[in-house]
Design an enzyme around this catalytic site. Structure first.
Site, PDB file in Angstrom:
ATOM      1  N   ASP A 156       0.840  -1.193   0.000  1.00  0.00           N
ATOM      2  CA  ASP A 156       0.000   0.000   0.000  1.00  0.00           C
ATOM      3  C   ASP A 156       0.876   1.244   0.000  1.00  0.00           C
ATOM      4  O   ASP A 156       1.910   1.287   0.675  1.00  0.00           O
ATOM      5  CB  ASP A 156      -0.905   0.025   1.239  1.00  0.00           C
ATOM      6  CG  ASP A 156      -1.870  -1.152   1.282  1.00  0.00           C
ATOM      7  OD1 ASP A 156      -2.372  -1.530   0.216  1.00  0.00           O
ATOM      8  OD2 ASP A 156      -2.114  -1.683   2.385  1.00  0.00           O
ATOM      9  N   ARG A 178      -1.577  -2.933  -4.157  1.00  0.00           N
ATOM     10  CA  ARG A 178      -2.865  -2.921  -3.465  1.00  0.00           C
ATOM     11  C   ARG A 178      -3.408  -1.491  -3.418  1.00  0.00           C
ATOM     12  O   ARG A 178      -3.610  -0.877  -4.451  1.00  0.00           O
ATOM     13  CB  ARG A 178      -2.686  -3.510  -2.053  1.00  0.00           C
ATOM     14  CG  ARG A 178      -3.982  -3.737  -1.287  1.00  0.00           C
ATOM     15  CD  ARG A 178      -4.915  -4.774  -1.889  1.00  0.00           C
ATOM     16  NE  ARG A 178      -6.009  -5.086  -0.979  1.00  0.00           N
ATOM     17  CZ  ARG A 178      -7.005  -5.912  -1.254  1.00  0.00           C
ATOM     18  NH1 ARG A 178      -7.039  -6.526  -2.411  1.00  0.00           N
ATOM     19  NH2 ARG A 178      -7.963  -6.133  -0.370  1.00  0.00           N
ATOM     20  N   ARG A 238     -13.203   0.842  -6.326  1.00  0.00           N
ATOM     21  CA  ARG A 238     -12.728   1.384  -5.046  1.00  0.00           C
ATOM     22  C   ARG A 238     -12.115   2.776  -5.196  1.00  0.00           C
ATOM     23  O   ARG A 238     -10.975   3.015  -4.808  1.00  0.00           O
ATOM     24  CB  ARG A 238     -11.715   0.442  -4.416  1.00  0.00           C
ATOM     25  CG  ARG A 238     -12.361  -0.803  -3.848  1.00  0.00           C
ATOM     26  CD  ARG A 238     -11.430  -1.551  -2.917  1.00  0.00           C
ATOM     27  NE  ARG A 238     -12.105  -2.670  -2.282  1.00  0.00           N
ATOM     28  CZ  ARG A 238     -11.556  -3.456  -1.368  1.00  0.00           C
ATOM     29  NH1 ARG A 238     -10.318  -3.230  -0.974  1.00  0.00           N
ATOM     30  NH2 ARG A 238     -12.225  -4.439  -0.824  1.00  0.00           N
ATOM     31  N   LYS A 241     -13.855   3.271  -1.845  1.00  0.00           N
ATOM     32  CA  LYS A 241     -14.783   2.457  -1.076  1.00  0.00           C
ATOM     33  C   LYS A 241     -14.733   2.950   0.361  1.00  0.00           C
ATOM     34  O   LYS A 241     -13.663   3.046   0.963  1.00  0.00           O
ATOM     35  CB  LYS A 241     -14.418   0.980  -1.126  1.00  0.00           C
ATOM     36  CG  LYS A 241     -15.394   0.136  -0.288  1.00  0.00           C
ATOM     37  CD  LYS A 241     -15.153  -1.360  -0.400  1.00  0.00           C
ATOM     38  CE  LYS A 241     -16.201  -2.117   0.415  1.00  0.00           C
ATOM     39  NZ  LYS A 241     -16.037  -3.589   0.308  1.00  0.00           N
TER      40      LYS A 241
END
Length: 379
Positions: A156, A178, A238, A241
């Site tokens: 991330d 990710r 997303r 999200k």
């Protein structure tokens, strides 16, 4: 000759001043008051070891990123099974090589300003993680890239988990495995994400269309997030999200070329969506079986928004996109105080403003504060 010498001297002094200036502008929105390293003397780390040391220690710092810091060691996305779970089902396993450095972000300490110089500030192969009570951090004008983009769970870019007073501004994120930004599960507090570029172009795609799926995930509890002036493009889901008990104010952002969904608002989250441009976005807002509370301003309910909030709200613009319709007035009536210094731009001016200001190397075009997202379209 005298004129030439004077000009060279002036340029040298200007360059030195820009290099040492640190943060540009001031935090606005929910993160108003965030000062980062404040008046600490700006300094440039010499290598990745010193950068990691300065980011993680307890000393207030203004850290200048004036070059690429490379932490790299060694058609659809494969997934790294970190905890031997069965979420991949019966898909076959395969052997692969990936960079372990990207799996865990650098643990940034409190009272830091992390500021790129010009367009040279790059952190490659490693993200930033702010957690466990970290407060008062500014991340500005830095490009975070190449975190195992070929693998889901590969890394991330920016993670918040138990924080407060965080301003993320003029950042670019690309080629991650990710999430480009993720908050949760602990409260992330007051956060502003502004003038940033989330670039989803990739050769490794969970949706198999060269678009990144895992973009922005808000899972923090009791977060208050201002999301303004950002450029989100070539994604497939997303974006963002949002889940659990948080407030998100998304205004004056430009979504372009999303083959899946942008917003997915579920479970108790309250989202106010206004003055944005959705261009070639298949599903601007996902319909969830357990939806949250959303008010997305349209021409028919603008007067309601104006009346309840006591200011002029801005209608969203949809171009070659799906529908965006949500008018839960409880979002407006319960909107928290504390989101200061914002002015919402009419959607007709958003695309030009965002393309001129969002991402790295563009601090000179805006102050990084509220006027960055209210600048008039360039002639």
């Amino acid at each position: 000759m005298a004129l030439r010498m004077s000009l060279v001297t002036s340029l040298t002094l200007l360059s030195a001043h820009a290099h040492a200036a640190g943060v540009s502008g001031t935090a606005f929105g929910f993160a108003s008051g965030t000062t980062g390293g404040s008046d600490a003397t700006p300094a440039t780390p010499s290598d990745i070891s010193q950068l990691s040391e300065w980011l993680t220690d307890s000393t207030p710092r203004v850290i200048l990123i004036d070059k690429e810091f490379n932490y790299l060691g060694s058609a659809g996305q494969n997934a790294i099974d970190l905890d031997s779970s069965d979420w991949c089902g019966d898909y076959p396993s395969t052997s692969c090589d990936y960079d372990k450095e990207a799996l865990n972000g650098i643990a940034v300490g409190s009272n830091k300003s992390i500021v790129g110089v010009g367009s040279a500030g790059v952190i490659r192969g490693k993200g930033l993680r702010l957690a466990n009570g970290v407060k008062n951090v500014i991340i500005q004008n830095v490009h975070i890239t190449e975190l195992n983009p070929q693998y889901i769970w590969g890394g991330d870019a920016i993670t918040l988990d138990g924080t407060d007073q965080i301003w993320i501004d003029h950042v670019k994120v690309s080629l991650v495995g990710r999430q480009m930004f993720v908050s949760g599960y602990e409260a992330s507090g007051k956060v502003t994400i502004s003038n940033s570029e989330f670039d989803g172009r990739t050769s490794w795609s969970a949706s198999c269309d060269d678009h990144h799926y895992w973009t922005v995930l808000g899972y923090g509890k009791d977060d208050q997030v201002t999301f303004a002036g950002n450029y989100i493009h070539h994604t497939s889901g997303r974006s963002p999200k949002l889940e659990f008990n948080s407030y998100w104010h998304a205004y004056n952002n430009y979504w372009h070329n999303n083959t899946g969904h942008a917003f997915d608002v579920v479970k108790e989250t309250k989202a106010l969506i206004e003055g944005n441009v959705f261009s070639e976005v298949n599903t601007p807002s996902e319909t969830d079986s357990s939806p949250g509370e959303t008010f997305a301003v349209t021409s028919s309910d603008k007067s309601t928004c104006d009346s309840i909030l006591g200011r002029a709200c801005a209608v969203n613009s949809l171009e070659s996109s799906g529908e965006l319709s949500a008018s839960d007035e409880s979002v407006l009536s319960s909107w928290p105080s504390g989101e200061s210094d914002i002015t919402v731009l009419d959607a007709s001016k958003v695309r030009a403003s965002v393309l001129a200001n969002a991402g790295v190397g563009k601090l000179g075009g805006s102050s990084g504060a509220s006027n960055a997202v209210t600048a008039s379209a360039p002639t």
